[in-house]
Design a protein around this motif. Structure first.
Motif, short mmCIF file in Angstrom:
data_model
loop_
_atom_site.label_atom_id
_atom_site.label_comp_id
_atom_site.label_asym_id
_atom_site.label_seq_id
_atom_site.Cartn_x
_atom_site.Cartn_y
_atom_site.Cartn_z
N PRO A 1 0.80 -1.22 0.00
CA PRO A 1 0.00 0.00 0.00
C PRO A 1 0.84 1.28 0.00
N VAL A 2 2.00 1.26 0.63
CA VAL A 2 2.86 2.45 0.64
C VAL A 2 3.36 2.73 -0.78
N ALA A 3 3.83 1.71 -1.46
CA ALA A 3 4.30 1.89 -2.85
C ALA A 3 3.15 2.37 -3.73
N ALA A 4 1.98 1.78 -3.56
CA ALA A 4 0.83 2.16 -4.38
C ALA A 4 0.44 3.62 -4.15
N SER A 5 0.67 4.12 -2.94
CA SER A 5 0.28 5.49 -2.63
C SER A 5 1.09 6.54 -3.38
N TYR A 6 2.17 6.15 -4.01
CA TYR A 6 2.96 7.08 -4.81
C TYR A 6 2.35 7.31 -6.19
N SER A 7 1.30 6.58 -6.54
CA SER A 7 0.74 6.66 -7.88
C SER A 7 -0.42 7.64 -7.98
N ASP A 8 -0.72 7.99 -9.21
CA ASP A 8 -1.86 8.85 -9.49
C ASP A 8 -3.16 8.09 -9.32
N GLU A 9 -3.13 6.81 -9.70
CA GLU A 9 -4.33 5.98 -9.63
C GLU A 9 -3.92 4.54 -9.35
N VAL A 10 -4.71 3.87 -8.53
CA VAL A 10 -4.49 2.46 -8.23
C VAL A 10 -5.65 1.67 -8.81
N LEU A 11 -5.31 0.64 -9.56
CA LEU A 11 -6.32 -0.27 -10.10
C LEU A 11 -6.22 -1.57 -9.33
N PHE A 12 -7.35 -2.10 -8.88
CA PHE A 12 -7.37 -3.35 -8.14
C PHE A 12 -7.86 -4.45 -9.08
N LEU A 13 -7.07 -5.49 -9.21
CA LEU A 13 -7.40 -6.61 -10.08
C LEU A 13 -7.62 -7.87 -9.25
N ALA A 14 -8.56 -8.69 -9.69
CA ALA A 14 -8.78 -10.00 -9.07
C ALA A 14 -9.18 -10.98 -10.17
N ASP A 15 -8.48 -12.07 -10.22
CA ASP A 15 -8.76 -13.10 -11.23
C ASP A 15 -8.77 -12.53 -12.65
N GLY A 16 -7.86 -11.59 -12.91
CA GLY A 16 -7.72 -11.02 -14.24
C GLY A 16 -8.72 -9.93 -14.59
N SER A 17 -9.55 -9.53 -13.65
CA SER A 17 -10.56 -8.50 -13.92
C SER A 17 -10.33 -7.28 -13.05
N LEU A 18 -10.62 -6.12 -13.62
CA LEU A 18 -10.58 -4.86 -12.87
C LEU A 18 -11.80 -4.83 -11.97
N ILE A 19 -11.56 -4.71 -10.65
CA ILE A 19 -12.69 -4.73 -9.73
C ILE A 19 -12.88 -3.43 -8.96
N ASP A 20 -11.86 -2.56 -8.99
CA ASP A 20 -11.99 -1.30 -8.27
C ASP A 20 -10.84 -0.38 -8.67
N ARG A 21 -10.96 0.89 -8.30
CA ARG A 21 -9.89 1.87 -8.56
C ARG A 21 -9.98 3.00 -7.56
N LEU A 22 -8.83 3.60 -7.31
CA LEU A 22 -8.74 4.76 -6.42
C LEU A 22 -7.84 5.80 -7.08
N ALA A 23 -8.28 7.04 -7.06
CA ALA A 23 -7.46 8.14 -7.57
C ALA A 23 -6.74 8.80 -6.40
N ARG A 24 -5.47 9.15 -6.60
CA ARG A 24 -4.64 9.85 -5.60
C ARG A 24 -4.78 9.25 -4.19
N PRO A 25 -4.53 7.97 -4.06
CA PRO A 25 -4.76 7.32 -2.76
C PRO A 25 -3.65 7.55 -1.75
N THR A 26 -4.00 7.41 -0.49
CA THR A 26 -3.00 7.32 0.57
C THR A 26 -2.73 5.84 0.80
N ALA A 27 -1.67 5.53 1.53
CA ALA A 27 -1.38 4.13 1.87
C ALA A 27 -2.54 3.54 2.66
N GLY A 28 -3.13 4.32 3.55
CA GLY A 28 -4.29 3.86 4.32
C GLY A 28 -5.49 3.55 3.44
N ASP A 29 -5.73 4.40 2.44
CA ASP A 29 -6.83 4.15 1.49
C ASP A 29 -6.64 2.80 0.80
N VAL A 30 -5.43 2.56 0.33
CA VAL A 30 -5.14 1.32 -0.39
C VAL A 30 -5.28 0.11 0.53
#
Length: 89
Positions: free
Chosen positions: A40-69
């Motif tokens: 989550p800390v590494a992901a928090s450096y990004s503009d947007e986080v995409l969450f994948l499960a079983d090859g499918s996009l299941i969620d996304r967060l824009a400008r997240p904090t490590a806690g958000d992720v």
């Protein structure tokens, strides 16, 4: 385009921060960065986080904090575990 697969996975905290700061600086200069991570800390450096499960996009967060992720990951894991329990009955 830079592809980074768990770029901080085997690094100490200081080195990981240096790598993430470099990737963030490159992104701010217009470089496209695609990073795969479970951190989550590494992901928090990004503009947007995409969450994948079983090859499918299941969620996304824009400008997240490590806690958000971390919170979103926990909710998604709980949901997946609940769904798998339902299917295994």
């Amino acid at each position: 385009m830079v592809f980074a697969d768990e770029p901080t996975g085997a690094l100490d905290i200081r080195s990981a921060r240096d790598v993430l700061t470099l990737l963030r600086r490159l992104a701010d200069q217009g470089q496209t960065i695609i990073m795969v991570t479970h951190d989550p800390v590494a992901a928090s450096y990004s503009d947007e986080v995409l969450f994948l499960a079983d090859g499918s996009l299941i969620d996304r967060l824009a400008r997240p904090t490590a806690g958000d992720v971390a919170n979103r990951m926990a909710v998604l894991v709980e949901s997946a575990e609940r769904d798998s329990t339902v299917w295994s009955r």
